[in-house]
Scaffold this active site. Structure first.
Site, PDB file in Angstrom:
ATOM      1  N   ILE A  14      -4.559   2.283 -10.045  1.00  0.00           N
ATOM      2  CA  ILE A  14      -5.316   2.100  -8.804  1.00  0.00           C
ATOM      3  C   ILE A  14      -5.286   3.384  -7.973  1.00  0.00           C
ATOM      4  O   ILE A  14      -6.309   3.835  -7.454  1.00  0.00           O
ATOM      5  CB  ILE A  14      -4.788   0.888  -7.997  1.00  0.00           C
ATOM      6  CG1 ILE A  14      -4.864  -0.390  -8.847  1.00  0.00           C
ATOM      7  CG2 ILE A  14      -5.605   0.710  -6.720  1.00  0.00           C
ATOM      8  CD1 ILE A  14      -4.350  -1.642  -8.162  1.00  0.00           C
ATOM      9  N   SER A 127      -1.353  -8.328  -2.857  1.00  0.00           N
ATOM     10  CA  SER A 127      -1.917  -8.981  -4.040  1.00  0.00           C
ATOM     11  C   SER A 127      -2.230 -10.440  -3.748  1.00  0.00           C
ATOM     12  O   SER A 127      -1.566 -11.088  -2.919  1.00  0.00           O
ATOM     13  CB  SER A 127      -0.880  -8.892  -5.158  1.00  0.00           C
ATOM     14  OG  SER A 127      -1.183  -9.796  -6.184  1.00  0.00           O
ATOM     15  N   ALA A 128      -3.201 -10.966  -4.490  1.00  0.00           N
ATOM     16  CA  ALA A 128      -3.534 -12.386  -4.403  1.00  0.00           C
ATOM     17  C   ALA A 128      -2.367 -13.252  -4.860  1.00  0.00           C
ATOM     18  O   ALA A 128      -2.370 -14.456  -4.635  1.00  0.00           O
ATOM     19  CB  ALA A 128      -4.757 -12.684  -5.258  1.00  0.00           C
ATOM     20  N   TYR A 152       8.592  -9.887  -8.472  1.00  0.00           N
ATOM     21  CA  TYR A 152       7.498  -8.947  -8.189  1.00  0.00           C
ATOM     22  C   TYR A 152       6.620  -9.498  -7.065  1.00  0.00           C
ATOM     23  O   TYR A 152       6.339  -8.815  -6.075  1.00  0.00           O
ATOM     24  CB  TYR A 152       6.646  -8.711  -9.456  1.00  0.00           C
ATOM     25  CG  TYR A 152       5.272  -8.193  -9.145  1.00  0.00           C
ATOM     26  CD1 TYR A 152       5.090  -6.858  -8.804  1.00  0.00           C
ATOM     27  CD2 TYR A 152       4.160  -9.043  -9.126  1.00  0.00           C
ATOM     28  CE1 TYR A 152       3.816  -6.380  -8.464  1.00  0.00           C
ATOM     29  CE2 TYR A 152       2.902  -8.577  -8.782  1.00  0.00           C
ATOM     30  CZ  TYR A 152       2.733  -7.253  -8.456  1.00  0.00           C
ATOM     31  OH  TYR A 152       1.498  -6.800  -8.108  1.00  0.00           O
ATOM     32  N   LYS A 156       5.816  -8.350  -2.833  1.00  0.00           N
ATOM     33  CA  LYS A 156       4.531  -8.206  -2.132  1.00  0.00           C
ATOM     34  C   LYS A 156       4.579  -8.974  -0.801  1.00  0.00           C
ATOM     35  O   LYS A 156       4.200  -8.458   0.240  1.00  0.00           O
ATOM     36  CB  LYS A 156       3.370  -8.717  -2.994  1.00  0.00           C
ATOM     37  CG  LYS A 156       3.076  -7.860  -4.222  1.00  0.00           C
ATOM     38  CD  LYS A 156       2.577  -6.485  -3.848  1.00  0.00           C
ATOM     39  CE  LYS A 156       2.305  -5.585  -5.020  1.00  0.00           C
ATOM     40  NZ  LYS A 156       2.199  -4.165  -4.669  1.00  0.00           N
TER      41      LYS A 156
END
Ligand code: UDP
Length: 342
Positions: A14, A127-128, A152, A156
């Protein structure tokens, strides 16, 4: 005067696409990366695409607080986009401390350094995953977050809260935007940068392209008994260049003082649900090949269906995803072929 954006993790998938879009929009960019999960391919690709042979690169670890402070002292950083983090869901379950230590420490170091220089504009790559298995779809930014299913995912959620609290306490000096990505896929149309997973890919599209090129024997589609139209999971696949452009809109919004709140959050998705099987079929069709795949048991931790309501980003930031799944899958395949020298 040109504004300078620091991109932590700027040599990754990204980060490299965001660096291209920032440079093309007229920003100066400082790329910082420790190359722990990528090589120099994408950094070199960014230079080639943009013709910026002088693109600053700082090889450093964001867990090193002294190095992060030195970085902020060296460059006149107007905004920072923070990508530097570990991202493998399964590994985070096996090694949670590694994930908490790395992903939280690096972000805290960025915020401390930003605070010490008197403030900054900070964009965090969320993140979603923070929505977990949502009670209804599509999800808006107001959809409640759910407890993360992996360390993880938890990093977020935690980093979102850390940024919000730091902004609140900074009395206007720190500004923050949280971008919640759905499923970024594809590659730059030049095929000079793209996703470069180490080892066996966890994500669907790199697994598809590696299977098509012959690096993997067979794609396993995880679960075909979900309560969805074709039994496979539904996701919101967002083209990597579209996603990268969202960062330019967000940074410009921060730097031009257009924010309505000191900490804002935007979904970065297309609003279009696509099933795993639909994606596989589209890949075969658009690239004119047959993919070896089989149905396999569900993968633990996968949610059934999630896609974005991106209307806030559309109306507030003026950003909208433009690329079709077909264009994106063509670009992903061109990148895989480029890697194979074909
Ligand atoms: N998936 C799959 N086979 C793979 C990798 C992924 O069937 O080898 C499915 C996965 O179960 C999910 C979707 O593809 O439904 C997207 O998974 P990915 O890991 O790319 O992203 P996630 O949505 O988990 O963040």
């Amino acid at each position: 005067m040109k504004k300078t954006v620091l991109v932590s993790g700027g040599a990754g998938f990204i980060g490299s696409h965001v660096t291209v879009e920032l440079l093309e929009a007229g920003y100066d960019v400082v790329v910082a990366d420790n190359f722990s999960n990528c090589d120099r391919t994408c950094y070199e690709g960014v230079k080639q695409i943009t013709g910026r042979e002088d693109l600053p690169l700082e090889v450093m670890d964001f867990c090193d607080a002294v190095a992060v402070k030195a970085l902020f002292a060296k460059y006149p950083i107007d905004a920072v986009i923070h990508f530097a983090a570990y991202k493998a869901v399964g590994e985070s379950v096996a090694q949670p401390l590694k994930y908490y230590k790395n992903n939280l420490t690096s972000f805290l170091n960025v915020l401390e350094a930003a605070q010490e220089q008197g403030g900054c504009n900070v964009l965090f790559s969320s993140s979603a995953t923070v929505y977990g298995e949502p009670d209804s779809v599509p999800v808006t930014e107001a959809t409640p977050r759910k407890p993360a299913t992996s360390p993880y995912g938890n990093t977020k959620t935690m980093c979102e809260d850390i940024l919000r609290d730091a902004v609140k306490a900074s009395e206007g000096k720190l500004k923050g935007i949280l971008l919640r990505y759905f499923n970024p896929i594809g590659a730059h149309p030049s095929a000079l940068i793209g996703e470069l997973p180490r080892g066996v890919p966890n994500n669907l599209v790199p697994f598809i392209t590696q299977t098509a090129i012959g690096k993997r024997e067979c794609l396993s589609i995880f679960g075909n008994d979900y309560p969805t139209p074709d039994g496979t999971c539904l996701r919101d696949y967002i083209d990597i260049v579209d996603l990268a452009k969202a960062h330019v809109f967000a940074v410009t919004r921060m730097l031009e003082g257009k924010m309505k709140q000191a900490c804002e959050v935007f979904n970065v998705g297309t609003g279009r649900p696509v099933s795993v099987l639909e994606l596989v079929n589209a890949f075969e069709k658009v690239n004119g090949l047959k993919l070896n795949y089989k149905f396999a048991p569900r993968r633990p931790g996968d949610v059934t269906a999630i896609w974005a309501d991106p209307s806030l980003a559309n109306t507030e930031m003026g950003w909208k995803a433009t690329r079709t799944v077909e264009e994106t899958l063509k670009a992903a395949w061109a990148w895989e072929k480029h890697l194979a020298g074909k």
